[in-house]
Motif scaffolding. Sequence first.
Motif, mmCIF file in Angstrom:
data_model
loop_
_atom_site.group_PDB
_atom_site.id
_atom_site.type_symbol
_atom_site.label_atom_id
_atom_site.label_comp_id
_atom_site.label_asym_id
_atom_site.label_seq_id
_atom_site.Cartn_x
_atom_site.Cartn_y
_atom_site.Cartn_z
ATOM 1 N N LEU A 1 -2.115 1.107 9.619
ATOM 2 C CA LEU A 1 -3.033 0.331 10.319
ATOM 3 C C LEU A 1 -3.165 -0.979 9.591
ATOM 4 O O LEU A 1 -3.605 -1.819 10.443
ATOM 5 C CB LEU A 1 -4.727 1.127 9.526
ATOM 6 N N SER A 2 -2.947 -1.806 8.397
ATOM 7 C CA SER A 2 -2.891 -2.766 7.952
ATOM 8 C C SER A 2 -2.091 -3.638 8.648
ATOM 9 O O SER A 2 -1.472 -4.645 8.894
ATOM 10 C CB SER A 2 -2.381 -3.030 6.713
ATOM 11 N N ASP B 1 0.867 -1.127 -0.188
ATOM 12 C CA ASP B 1 -0.077 -0.190 -0.081
ATOM 13 C C ASP B 1 1.142 0.899 0.310
ATOM 14 O O ASP B 1 1.874 1.358 0.605
ATOM 15 C CB ASP B 1 -0.920 0.354 1.190
ATOM 16 N N ALA B 2 0.955 2.307 -0.700
ATOM 17 C CA ALA B 2 1.351 2.993 -0.862
ATOM 18 C C ALA B 2 1.091 4.066 0.283
ATOM 19 O O ALA B 2 2.097 5.420 0.479
ATOM 20 C CB ALA B 2 1.433 3.834 -2.206
ATOM 21 N N HIS C 1 9.074 1.764 5.693
ATOM 22 C CA HIS C 1 9.138 2.535 6.528
ATOM 23 C C HIS C 1 7.295 2.736 7.571
ATOM 24 O O HIS C 1 6.569 2.998 8.221
ATOM 25 C CB HIS C 1 8.430 3.141 5.373
ATOM 26 N N THR C 2 6.256 1.150 7.664
ATOM 27 C CA THR C 2 5.767 1.417 8.757
ATOM 28 C C THR C 2 5.816 1.210 9.745
ATOM 29 O O THR C 2 5.018 1.666 10.790
ATOM 30 C CB THR C 2 4.266 -0.152 7.920
ATOM 31 N N LEU C 3 7.269 0.686 10.298
ATOM 32 C CA LEU C 3 7.614 0.886 12.310
ATOM 33 C C LEU C 3 8.343 1.819 12.442
ATOM 34 O O LEU C 3 8.863 2.032 13.277
ATOM 35 C CB LEU C 3 8.881 -0.456 11.445
#
Length: 461
Positions: A52-53, A44-45, A131-133
């Motif tokens: 959230l995912s 997801d960009a 980058h989600t982290l």
Amino acid sequence: MPSSPAADSLSLTQPPLTDISLAEKSTLAVIGGGFLALLVAASDADAWRARLSLYAALTLISGGTLAWAWYKFGRKPAGVQQDNLWLRGSTSRGALAWVTAVVLTGFYVLLYWYSSPDDKGNFGLLNGLVHTLDPSSQALRQRPADQWFLYGTFYTLAILLMGGRALWKYRQSPYQLIRTGSVMFFQLAFAFLLPGLLLFFQQPEFYFTYFWPLKYDYLFPGTIDYLVKDGQALGVFMVFWGAVMSFLATPVLTYFYGKRWYCSWVCGCGGLAETAGDPYRQLSDKSRAAWRWEVRIIYPVLGLIILVTAAMWLNQVLHGALLGAAADGLYRFYGFFIGAVFSGVVGVGFYPIMGSRVWCRFGCPMAAYLGLLQKHFSRFRITTNGGQCISCGNCSNVCEMGIDVKQYAQRGEPIIRASCVGCGMCSTACPRGVLNLENGPRDGRYQSSTLIHADSLRILS
């Protein structure tokens, strides 16, 4: 068509496979949903939706795994269950095992060679997950996440979740409960949180549970110069800690407790093998040919890292006049083939095919160093009582280091092997209490229990 004698024999010795219950299917579906959400987070960009995912993925995977572990092992009577291990594709090198091996190997390949950041902070194919982290990394380390923070997070989560599974599975054994709790604690506190906190306070990143020769660069001149720059007391202590643990504490602790104090209680590599690798421990090759390859590979790896360390120091003393770029090339060679390919890609990716201790058994220089101390200088051994052995083979089946324990138990001989990590699973799996982990005096260490019993009777008479 009549069945073969081998099939008849198998049907008599193995209980039939049972259908998976709806409750177990539900917990596995939750885990599957978590991995699907992980794929969404990676692709997801939109940063907010990706995070959230990721949170949904970690919640589903964690909750599903712990619920499945309780349902699978918590409701059954305590004890080692080995039914149908060689009939399930997931635990007997079947199709599911090969798929798992490919996925694990692929992840390590991406991590090591396709996730290095560019000048814009893009981490290649793992960029979305990394980058989600970022918020977690900022909170712990005061810096954005990188591929190694992603890896450390997944690694620690695997040990904690599969450690929870092990706690349910082996809850009848106090030794296994304490040992599993130990590797979970050291991974979370010392291998994940503490290095991050050091970075948070602008200190050098350091792993206090990894020592030379496993963490091979900790005694390299460049690393020492980095740690002691500006005369920082903490950096000096880190160098002192690494040297003392490698050359003083390790021989002393191994003398008293064997290599188990490290390989089965502290080491992160061993922690992953004992938790996430537990379903595959029976796959280790017990043949003499495998043992020969073990000796041919692991001790040359130890010799190689000693050579590399000596070369780096010689190059430092001579200011590069003798070796020049050759020392750096030797270091890069070791780092690529041993530090990355062997310990990472093969060491973990091949769990479902070759067992959970491939790296520890065939490649780890720390295991080789500890093994030499254990075999020739330690008080540790596993004693056996041949008169009580019923030759069920449970002990050999659970040995992840490829030791045919049953052969020792049948003869009543103590097990003193350099490769033994002292996990105690052979003793835990034995239905007759034949095997015991001991730290007795070195006198009589190699005597069989039969000879010891005969000596005792002679003394009494």
